[in-house]
Design an enzyme around this catalytic site. Structure first.
Site, PDB file in Angstrom:
ATOM      1  N   GLY A  49       0.862  -1.182   0.000  1.00 38.57           N
ATOM      2  CA  GLY A  49       0.000   0.000   0.000  1.00 38.57           C
ATOM      3  C   GLY A  49       0.893   1.224   0.000  1.00 38.57           C
ATOM      4  O   GLY A  49       1.867   1.301   0.759  1.00 38.57           O
ATOM      5  N   GLN A 197      -5.578  -8.760  -2.667  1.00 35.99           N
ATOM      6  CA  GLN A 197      -5.658  -7.752  -1.592  1.00 35.99           C
ATOM      7  C   GLN A 197      -7.103  -7.501  -1.166  1.00 35.99           C
ATOM      8  O   GLN A 197      -7.367  -7.190  -0.006  1.00 35.99           O
ATOM      9  CB  GLN A 197      -5.029  -6.427  -2.058  1.00 35.99           C
ATOM     10  N   ASP A 238      -1.622   4.939  -6.248  1.00 34.75           N
ATOM     11  CA  ASP A 238      -0.185   4.787  -5.981  1.00 34.75           C
ATOM     12  C   ASP A 238       0.623   5.959  -6.509  1.00 34.75           C
ATOM     13  O   ASP A 238       1.705   6.256  -6.012  1.00 34.75           O
ATOM     14  CB  ASP A 238       0.325   3.481  -6.590  1.00 34.75           C
TER      15      ASP A 238
HETATM   16  O1  MRU Z   1       0.621  -3.825  -4.618  1.00 37.28           O
HETATM   17  P1  MRU Z   1      -0.014  -3.103  -3.462  1.00 37.28           P
HETATM   18  O2  MRU Z   1      -0.852  -3.987  -2.605  1.00 37.28           O
HETATM   19  O3  MRU Z   1       0.993  -2.307  -2.680  1.00 37.28           O
HETATM   20  O4  MRU Z   1      -0.998  -2.077  -4.174  1.00 37.28           O
HETATM   21  C1  MRU Z   1      -1.760  -1.223  -3.379  1.00 37.28           C
HETATM   22  C2  MRU Z   1      -2.726  -0.391  -4.129  1.00 37.28           C
HETATM   23  O5  MRU Z   1      -2.786  -0.423  -5.340  1.00 37.28           O
HETATM   24  C3  MRU Z   1      -3.554   0.576  -3.325  1.00 37.28           C
HETATM   25  O6  MRU Z   1      -4.805   0.767  -3.920  1.00 37.28           O
HETATM   26  C4  MRU Z   1      -2.820   1.925  -3.255  1.00 37.28           C
HETATM   27  O7  MRU Z   1      -1.522   1.733  -2.780  1.00 37.28           O
HETATM   28  C5  MRU Z   1      -3.513   2.899  -2.382  1.00 37.28           C
HETATM   29  S1  MRU Z   1      -3.333   2.472  -0.698  1.00 37.28           S
HETATM   30  C6  MRU Z   1      -3.968   3.677   0.300  1.00 37.28           C
END
Ligand code: MRU
Length: 346
Positions: A49, A197, A238
């Site tokens: 995240g 997730q 992100d």
């Molecule tokens: O690969 P991840 O689990 O780190 O991806 C996370 C996401 O895409 C979330 O939607 C994003 O980081 C926003 S978290 C507040």
């Protein structure tokens, strides 16, 4: 809400991280006493995240300076080495580079010869990054809750909750705040292949808070949109380019297109640390590609023929034209984004 678990805890001499790889089967905190371990935890998704990996990296830098001080060596080379290591863990979420940049700025103002002073100052900065993230999420919640209907179904993709931040969450923070304000929200949770997730983390978080939710696989939302059973979409981000293009978990773009076709508002909730004004459009956002085994295997069991070619991008980019509004801690941004983002960052 979100009082029943911690995504991470700073203990002064170590960083504790809730191991997100084993949720929901087990709630296990892992202890990291060095920057190498923290970098490994980010790379292997113990912590994930966008905001959460930034905060974890900031504490990783504190641990590097602490180790240098214990060895009696100079602190700055260890800090810089750890900064490079942490920056090399994951490429897409700009919050990681933002947090490292902020720690670097604090470090640049410090003298070389006072490791105890440097450690204390950098620890204060990392704790501030943590605290400000929680405060930003609460503020996004207050701004974003007003956008949701008094009663209805909200779709979310991936996990943009307390687990993805220092606490409370971005997209789930908006949902939490709306529910706290008395709105009768039911959440459709996209499973979020391949890393799950949504199934493993978002469903777990929402159930802990007793927020009504229903899990679907990613290919099911189109029929829900068509049946008029989704009233709004809220996702995290992100990296957001200067023109409002949004990189988020792969699959987000498809949801945004569906939302537009079915005239459903598509909201992005993200702190200012997710905006990258240096990138003019989303086309230049680096997209991480992860191990093919995430696609060929499910819970450690092979589900595809050995040797099959695999494409496994972890993120996609949703063009700004599909984004109804971007909720930040400073308020709600509306299109045209180049102007509203520039004004906000001024
Ligand atoms: O690969 P991840 O689990 O780190 O991806 C996370 C996401 O895409 C979330 O939607 C994003 O980081 C926003 S978290 C507040």
């Amino acid at each position: 809400m979100n009082g029943s678990f911690e995504t991470m805890r700073w203990e002064g001499n170590a960083l504790l991280l809730l191991d997100q790889r084993v949720l929901p089967a087990a709630e296990r905190m892992r202890r990291y006493a060095g920057a190498d371990g923290v970098a490994d935890a980010i790379r292997t998704m113990v912590v994930r995240g966008a905001p959460a990996i930034g905060v974890a990296a900031a504490f990783g830098l504190v641990l590097a300076v602490r180790a240098a001080r214990r060895k009696g060596g100079p602190w700055r080379p260890s800090f810089e080495e750890a900064a490079a290591l942490l920056a090399g863990t994951r490429p897409t979420a700009v919050n990681l580079f933002w947090a490292i940049g902020r720690m670097r700025k604090a470090a640049a103002a410090l003298p070389d010869g006072d490791p105890a002073g440097a450690l204390a100052r950098l620890e204060r900065e990392a704790v501030a990054i943590f605290d400000e993230d929680v405060a930003a999420n609460r503020s996004m919640g207050a701004h974003g809750a007003k956008l949701l209907p008094p009663k209805g179904n909200v779709l979310t993709h991936c996990n943009a909750g307390a687990l993805a931040t220092a606490g409370y969450g971005t997209a789930l923070g908006v949902i939490r705040a709306a529910v706290s304000a008395g709105r009768k929200i039911h959440v459709y949770v996209d499973e979020t292949r391949p890393f799950l997730q949504g199934a493993r983390l978002t469903a777990w978080e929402l159930m802990k808070d007793r927020i009504p939710c229903t899990l679907i696989t990613d290919n099911m939302s189109a029929s829900l949109f068509a049946a008029g059973r989704i009233d709004a979409v809220v996702v995290g981000a992100d990296r957001i380019a200067a023109n409002g293009d949004v990189a988020n978990k792969v699959g987000t773009y498809g949801v945004a297109v569906l939302a537009r076709v079915h005239k459903v508002p598509f909201y992005v909730a993200a702190p200012l640390s997710t905006i990258d004004p240096a990138l003019r459009t989303g086309a230049s956002i680096p997209i991480e590609e992860r191990d093919p085994s995430e696609v060929t295997h499910l819970a450690g069991r092979r589900v595809a023929p050995a040797g099959v070619a695999v494409f496994n991008p972890a993120f996609d980019v949703t063009p700004a034209r599909y984004v109804t509004a971007i909720v930040t801690e400073k308020g709600v941004l509306e299109p045209p984004y180049p102007g509203s983002i520039r004004k906000l960052l001024r």
